[in-house]
Enzyme design. Structure first.
Site, PDB file in Angstrom:
ATOM      1  N   HIS A 209     -10.669  24.140  20.922  1.00 30.53           N
ATOM      2  CA  HIS A 209     -10.830  23.682  22.309  1.00 30.53           C
ATOM      3  C   HIS A 209     -12.020  24.393  22.958  1.00 30.53           C
ATOM      4  O   HIS A 209     -12.547  25.353  22.408  1.00 30.53           O
ATOM      5  CB  HIS A 209      -9.570  24.001  23.132  1.00 30.53           C
ATOM      6  CG  HIS A 209      -9.353  25.473  23.326  1.00 30.53           C
ATOM      7  ND1 HIS A 209      -8.911  26.311  22.324  1.00 30.53           N
ATOM      8  CD2 HIS A 209      -9.546  26.280  24.400  1.00 30.53           C
ATOM      9  CE1 HIS A 209      -8.844  27.550  22.762  1.00 30.53           C
ATOM     10  NE2 HIS A 209      -9.223  27.567  24.032  1.00 30.53           N
TER      11      HIS A 209
ATOM     12  N   ASP B 143     -12.978  26.193  26.836  1.00 32.38           N
ATOM     13  CA  ASP B 143     -12.279  26.647  28.042  1.00 32.38           C
ATOM     14  C   ASP B 143     -12.814  25.854  29.231  1.00 32.38           C
ATOM     15  O   ASP B 143     -14.023  25.685  29.376  1.00 32.38           O
ATOM     16  CB  ASP B 143     -12.503  28.149  28.247  1.00 32.38           C
ATOM     17  CG  ASP B 143     -11.831  28.971  27.153  1.00 32.38           C
ATOM     18  OD1 ASP B 143     -10.885  28.465  26.523  1.00 32.38           O
ATOM     19  OD2 ASP B 143     -12.268  30.119  26.927  1.00 32.38           O
TER      20      ASP B 143
ATOM     21  N   HIS C 103     -13.865  26.752  20.287  1.00 36.37           N
ATOM     22  CA  HIS C 103     -13.364  27.879  19.504  1.00 36.37           C
ATOM     23  C   HIS C 103     -11.894  27.687  19.157  1.00 36.37           C
ATOM     24  O   HIS C 103     -11.235  26.787  19.685  1.00 36.37           O
ATOM     25  CB  HIS C 103     -13.598  29.195  20.265  1.00 36.37           C
ATOM     26  CG  HIS C 103     -13.003  29.219  21.650  1.00 36.37           C
ATOM     27  ND1 HIS C 103     -13.584  28.565  22.723  1.00 36.37           N
ATOM     28  CD2 HIS C 103     -11.880  29.795  22.130  1.00 36.37           C
ATOM     29  CE1 HIS C 103     -12.846  28.762  23.803  1.00 36.37           C
ATOM     30  NE2 HIS C 103     -11.802  29.499  23.466  1.00 36.37           N
TER      31      HIS C 103
ATOM     32  N   ARG D  29      -2.231  39.952  16.192  1.00 36.10           N
ATOM     33  CA  ARG D  29      -3.440  39.948  17.013  1.00 36.10           C
ATOM     34  C   ARG D  29      -3.029  39.844  18.468  1.00 36.10           C
ATOM     35  O   ARG D  29      -2.111  39.078  18.806  1.00 36.10           O
ATOM     36  CB  ARG D  29      -4.331  38.759  16.637  1.00 36.10           C
ATOM     37  CG  ARG D  29      -5.536  38.587  17.573  1.00 36.10           C
ATOM     38  CD  ARG D  29      -6.404  37.404  17.145  1.00 36.10           C
ATOM     39  NE  ARG D  29      -7.349  37.032  18.171  1.00 36.10           N
ATOM     40  CZ  ARG D  29      -8.578  37.547  18.307  1.00 36.10           C
ATOM     41  NH1 ARG D  29      -8.986  38.498  17.484  1.00 36.10           N
ATOM     42  NH2 ARG D  29      -9.375  37.144  19.255  1.00 36.10           N
TER      43      ARG D  29
HETATM   44  C1  GA4 Z   1      -7.515  26.593  27.533  1.00 40.49           C
HETATM   45  C2  GA4 Z   1      -8.035  27.844  28.277  1.00 40.49           C
HETATM   46  C3  GA4 Z   1      -6.918  28.598  29.015  1.00 40.49           C
HETATM   47  O1  GA4 Z   1      -6.125  29.311  28.070  1.00 40.49           O
HETATM   48  C4  GA4 Z   1      -5.999  27.639  29.813  1.00 40.49           C
HETATM   49  C5  GA4 Z   1      -5.365  26.686  28.807  1.00 40.49           C
HETATM   50  C6  GA4 Z   1      -4.349  25.679  29.363  1.00 40.49           C
HETATM   51  C7  GA4 Z   1      -2.917  26.191  29.196  1.00 40.49           C
HETATM   52  O2  GA4 Z   1      -2.596  26.750  28.137  1.00 40.49           O
HETATM   53  O3  GA4 Z   1      -2.117  25.986  30.100  1.00 40.49           O
HETATM   54  C8  GA4 Z   1      -4.641  24.343  28.622  1.00 40.49           C
HETATM   55  C9  GA4 Z   1      -5.984  24.571  27.844  1.00 40.49           C
HETATM   56  C10 GA4 Z   1      -6.556  25.826  28.451  1.00 40.49           C
HETATM   57  C11 GA4 Z   1      -6.950  23.379  27.967  1.00 40.49           C
HETATM   58  C12 GA4 Z   1      -6.268  21.979  27.925  1.00 40.49           C
HETATM   59  C13 GA4 Z   1      -4.876  21.977  28.581  1.00 40.49           C
HETATM   60  C14 GA4 Z   1      -4.761  23.146  29.543  1.00 40.49           C
HETATM   61  C15 GA4 Z   1      -3.558  23.824  27.681  1.00 40.49           C
HETATM   62  C16 GA4 Z   1      -3.902  22.383  27.535  1.00 40.49           C
HETATM   63  C17 GA4 Z   1      -3.449  21.609  26.574  1.00 40.49           C
HETATM   64  C18 GA4 Z   1      -5.034  28.419  30.676  1.00 40.49           C
HETATM   65  C19 GA4 Z   1      -6.824  26.658  30.577  1.00 40.49           C
HETATM   66  O4  GA4 Z   1      -7.172  26.734  31.727  1.00 40.49           O
HETATM   67  O5  GA4 Z   1      -7.124  25.572  29.753  1.00 40.49           O
END
Ligand code: GA4
Length: 352
Positions: free
Chosen positions: A226, A228, A283, A293
């Site tokens: 994914h 961020d 990443h 980890r």
């Molecule tokens: C990825 C980056 C951060 O960890 C996060 C994640 C969020 C979550 O886990 O609630 C998301 C993910 C993240 C991107 C797409 C969506 C939202 C899970 C998911 C499937 C907290 C964020 O802001 O986006």
């Protein structure tokens, strides 16, 4: 100036080294914040954002003790029983999570704590997370303060390197009291792949992927591919490997852990602020060890009502118009949470 790559790595790794078809080791840029030549430093930061979207930051001045205290608090929490941890469930999407990522069926081989960085939120949620809430919130707030300082420093260097007039055009967004920045602590329990690999007949295993058959132990997805969504991610981890990122050509490479230092990643919002000059780095985390980890991420985000549009200096008409339709951070978050982890969420906001 040539890109200052990470010299702490094996010298062979300073050149691109082919391991398997899928995996490459290469040195990511290393940014030394103690460097006195500010204009060279800002050039290096811009280059690192453009070429890799991920880099290491050394001499960041966040005391080692602050990082270790946060790590200890995380370890203490994850050592609790499952039912104790479940009590730290906070309003969606915050609090304790195990395996489930987001709302649309994504899963990972991890457990985590997701916290809003607002100090009020931290002090309130600490009560359901720790038996010593003040100690916990103290460690979390100190870590957030340090990571935020590093994020602001990097964003100020980005803005300077890009020649943007408003010196604090980006750092002011995460300094705003309404900033929607979040903190995430990920805990990847050890897996048995190494043992399995030495005794397993991969050709007989219907689940084995081509990479595992090639002798690659990294076949359990801790956290799937994914980017961020936020502006910038500031990450530190313990000494256990797992992070991988892709080049702009889609080749995966390993990012070895380096506990005293931070890793910085370009997020989707920064891609838009730079009108696509930077691209957010894709990443993932693979679990491949016998040790757990733990990683700690600060995701720097603007207030929910802030418009995400290219900085004025990043567009010119008619040669270089905005590549994105304007949207607020709140609208983007809605889109983010309506999609799967690996989706290219910016596509729907692109001007075609
Ligand atoms: C990825 C980056 C951060 O960890 C996060 C994640 C969020 C979550 O886990 O609630 C998301 C993910 C993240 C991107 C797409 C969506 C939202 C899970 C998911 C499937 C907290 C964020 O802001 O986006």
């Amino acid at each position: 100036p040539s890109l200052n790559t990470d010299t702490s790595m094996n010298s062979k790794a300073t050149r691109t080294k082919r391991k398997t078809k899928e995996e490459t080791t290469m040195a990511i840029p290393r940014i030394d914040l103690s460097m006195e030549n500010r204009s060279e430093l800002s050039e290096q930061v811009v280059k690192a954002c453009e070429e890799f979207g991920i880099f290491k930051v050394v001499n960041h001045k966040v005391p080692r003790e602050v990082i270790l205290r946060m790590e200890e608090e995380g370890a203490e929490f994850f050592a609790k029983t499952s039912s104790e941890k479940q009590q730290a469930s906070l309003p969606n999407p915050f609090g304790y999570g195990c395996n489930n990522i987001g709302n649309n069926g994504d899963v990972g081989d991890l457990e985590y704590l997701l916290l809003h960085t607002n100090p009020l939120f931290i002090s309130q949620s600490s009560k359901s997370i720790s038996n010593h809430p003040n100690k916990f919130s103290g460690a979390v707030n100190d870590y957030i303060e340090g990571a935020k300082r590093v994020a602001c420093e990097i964003l100020d260097l980005v803005v300077e390197g890009l020649g943007v007039q408003d010196k604090f055009a980006l750092s002011k967004l995460i300094k705003d009291v309404q900033s929607d920045s979040v903190l995430r602590i990920n805990h990847y329990p050890p897996n048995m792949n190494k043992i399995k690999q030495s005794t397993w007949d991969w050709d007989m295993d219907p689940c084995a992927t081509s990479s595992s058959k090639l002798g690659n132990t990294n076949n359990a997805i801790g956290f799937g591919e994914h980017s961020d969504p936020q502006i910038l991610t500031i990450m530190s981890s313990n000494d256990v490997a797992g992070l991988q990122a892709t080049t702009h050509h889609g080749i995966w490479f390993t990012v070895p852990p380096d506990p005293p230092h931070f890793f910085v990643m370009v997020g989707d919002a920064l891609q838009v602020f730079t009108n696509g000059r930077f691209t957010s780095v894709r990443h993932r985390v693979l679990t491949n060890t016998l040790k757990a980890r733990m990683s700690m991420m600060y995701f720097g985000a603007p207030p929910l009502n802030w418009w995400i549009t290219p900085l004025p200096e990043m567009v010119s008409s008619p040669q270089n118009p905005s590549r994105y339709k304007p949207f607020t951070w709140g609208q983007y978050k809605k889109a983010v949470y309506s999609l799967r982890l690996g989706d290219s969420r910016l596509d729907q906001f692109k001007v075609h």
